[in-house]
Design an enzyme around this catalytic site. Structure first.
Site: not given
Ligand code: PGA
Length: 250
Positions: A167, A9, A11, A213, A173, A95
């Site tokens: 998630e 993803n 973003k 993460s 993040g 999400h």
């Molecule tokens: P991240 O995000 O791997 O940066 O924690 C995961 C996501 O938002 O799907």
């Protein structure tokens, strides 16, 4: 047999040129000998070029969101038909950033899921608890309610086009990851919840991805758990070398 899937993803990252660069880098670096589906989700404006760029590869392209209506006066929004018309067949819905910053509820997401399925889009449905829910030991209840409110109106046949992505919000993040045991515990619970409503066949066949993460260093251990069928990757999907290492860990 369930399909293993690793989805990136992106973003709100990567302009047109950077998107092409990252796609080229991925084509170059992704391992060929892995039996997993690989999906990338660039921003809306770069979806067309990504579809074109990846047409002779096995890498799928997903949108990060979609509106629930067929068409209309919804300034700034994108419909299922528009996605299909440019060759996008997968959409991420629910999400936690859409839920938190754009106030998307499970009732709204149920509508989005219906529209996506009507247009034969495959849905990567995201859900998961916040830190306060885990601290108050409400995480199983919360996850169960998210599934019930957004997906329990479906029929068993619809599930061939659903991918689940658990998630935990506190792990997105933040650098904090659910431990492999925490992920497995929740994924097993999710599969049992799906089985209780739709039967063992649907539950056994739905891919449940973990997101939050995931990095090259922790991917392999998380993916080794029996109910974890791959990952939805944010930050680490923005570097071909990291994303490729994560794919290699599945
Ligand atoms: P991240 O995000 O791997 O940066 O924690 C995961 C996501 O938002 O799907």
């Amino acid at each position: 047999m369930r399909t293993k899937i690793v989805a990136g993803n992106w973003k709100m990252h990567k302009n047109a040129e950077e998107t092409e660069d990252l796609l080229n880098d991925l084509i170059d670096k992704l391992p060929n000998d892995v039996e997993a589906r690989v999906i990338v989700a660039p921003t809306f404006v770069n979806l067309s070029s990504a579809v074109e760029h990846l047409q002779f590869t096995n890498i799928g392209v997903a949108a990060q969101n979609m509106h629930q209506s067929e068409a209309g006066a919804f300034t700034g929004e994108i419909s299922a038909d528009m996605l299909k018309s440019i060759g996008v067949n997968i959409v991420i819905l629910g999400h936690s950033e859409r839920r938190a910053y754009f106030h998307e509820t499970d009732a709204l997401l149920a509508e989005k899921v219906n529209t996506a399925l009507k247009h034969e889009l495959e849905v990567i449905f995201c859900f998961g608890e916040e830190l306060k829910d885990r601290q108050s030991e409400q995480h199983f209840n919360l996850v169960e309610n998210q599934l019930k409110d957004a997906l329990f109106h479906l029929e068993a046949k619809d599930w061939k086009n659903i991918i689940l992505a658990y998630e935990p919000v506190w792990a997105i993040g933040t650098g904090e990851t659910a431990s492999p045991e925490q992920a497995q515990e929740m994924h097993k619970f999710i599969r049992e919840t799906i089985a209780s409503k739709f039967g063992a066949d649907v539950a056994d066949n739905v891919s449940i991805l973990y997101g939050g993460s995931v990095k090259p260093e922790n991917a392999k251990e998380i993916f080794s758990k029996p109910d974890v069928d791959g990952g939805l990757i944010g930050g680490a999907a923005l570097k071909a070398v990291d994303f490729s290492a994560i794919v290699a860990g599945v």
